[in-house]
Design a protein around this motif. Structure first.
Motif, PDB file in Angstrom:
ATOM      1  N   GLY A 252     -51.701  41.136 -35.420  1.00  0.00           N
ATOM      2  CA  GLY A 252     -52.938  41.750 -35.879  1.00  0.00           C
ATOM      3  C   GLY A 252     -53.313  42.993 -35.106  1.00  0.00           C
ATOM      4  O   GLY A 252     -54.501  43.309 -34.945  1.00  0.00           O
ATOM      5  N   LEU A 253     -52.292  43.714 -34.632  1.00  0.00           N
ATOM      6  CA  LEU A 253     -52.505  44.918 -33.836  1.00  0.00           C
ATOM      7  C   LEU A 253     -51.664  46.060 -34.401  1.00  0.00           C
ATOM      8  O   LEU A 253     -50.865  45.859 -35.324  1.00  0.00           O
ATOM      9  N   SER A 254     -51.829  47.240 -33.850  1.00  0.00           N
ATOM     10  CA  SER A 254     -51.022  48.379 -34.286  1.00  0.00           C
ATOM     11  C   SER A 254     -49.719  48.447 -33.500  1.00  0.00           C
ATOM     12  O   SER A 254     -49.623  47.939 -32.371  1.00  0.00           O
ATOM     13  N   GLY A 255     -48.725  49.095 -34.110  1.00  0.00           N
ATOM     14  CA  GLY A 255     -47.463  49.295 -33.410  1.00  0.00           C
ATOM     15  C   GLY A 255     -47.647  50.095 -32.139  1.00  0.00           C
ATOM     16  O   GLY A 255     -46.952  49.856 -31.136  1.00  0.00           O
ATOM     17  N   VAL A 256     -48.566  51.027 -32.146  1.00  0.00           N
ATOM     18  CA  VAL A 256     -48.851  51.849 -30.972  1.00  0.00           C
ATOM     19  C   VAL A 256     -49.359  50.976 -29.822  1.00  0.00           C
ATOM     20  O   VAL A 256     -48.976  51.166 -28.660  1.00  0.00           O
ATOM     21  N   THR A 257     -50.208  50.014 -30.148  1.00  0.00           N
ATOM     22  CA  THR A 257     -50.738  49.120 -29.120  1.00  0.00           C
ATOM     23  C   THR A 257     -49.620  48.308 -28.474  1.00  0.00           C
ATOM     24  O   THR A 257     -49.550  48.195 -27.241  1.00  0.00           O
TER      25      THR A 257
END
Length: 204
Positions: free
Chosen positions: A42-47
């Motif tokens: 549930g997060l971004s790839g960047v994170t």
């Protein structure tokens, strides 16, 4: 506010590692992507990239968390007063293999070894090797107990012996995960033979 941020970071790390563990086991290391881990967490790839850099970095983070649990298990499962040094090392090695395979299969463990040996020095590899040292000292403390009970010569350097035996079982562990044909029993017998030969030299 800083406490809240710290909890949020820890929550993200936990979600990333949990998502990665599920995906690695379901579809393997090669087919798992940073984007897939991010989506499952549930997060971004960047994170995910900012926390761990690469997919191999996420894998190392997973193993580090697993090793922390392993140390706790070993402290509970290994007898405080082992019957013999051979029994101690064999149980230690068996518990390590059982824990490893319960968490990741052999194919993924090969990726772990590759990440550690070819990925350069990072805070994650440093963390991995630091936990290796802590695992070795589980053996060291039991060896010291054997010395206190008179089952092992007090003249032996417990730290050097514990580390040497840890590295021996670690070499056999790598052999275990490197071959789909080798079973836990195969490795245990090889390690038993190693110890018998080494201890025979020590008494010669």
């Amino acid at each position: 506010m800083s406490g809240l941020r710290a909890r949020q970071k820890e929550d993200r790390r936990n979600r990333i590692v949990a998502a990665a563990k599920t995906l690695f086991r379901q579809q393997g290391f090669e087919k798992t992507t940073i984007e897939g881990i991010a989506e499952a967490a549930g997060l971004s790839g960047v994170t995910v990239h900012n926390y761990y850099g690469t997919k191999a970095g996420v894998l190392l983070a997973l193993v580090i968390e697993s090793d922390k649990l392993l140390i706790e298990k070993l402290e509970d499962s290994l007898p405080a007063t082992p019957d013999s040094l051979t029994d101690l090392v064999l149980q230690f090695a068996g518990d390590v293999m059982d824990h490893a395979i319960a968490n990741l299969d052999k194919v993924i463990w090969r990726q772990v070894i590759a990440a550690v040996t070819t990925g350069g020095v990072t805070h994650l590899t440093r963390g991995y090797f630091k936990l290796d040292q802590q695992l070795a000292f589980v053996l060291v403390r039991r060896i010291e107990q054997l010395q206190q009970e008179g089952k092992l010569s007090a003249e032996i350097d417990a730290t050097h012996l514990g580390k040497a035996l840890f590295h021996l079982q670690n070499a056999r562990f790598i052999q275990f995960i490197s071959s789909d044909e080798l079973s836990r029993a195969d490795i245990e017998q090889r390690l038993r033979n190693d110890l018998a030969a080494l201890f025979a030299v020590g008494t010669a």
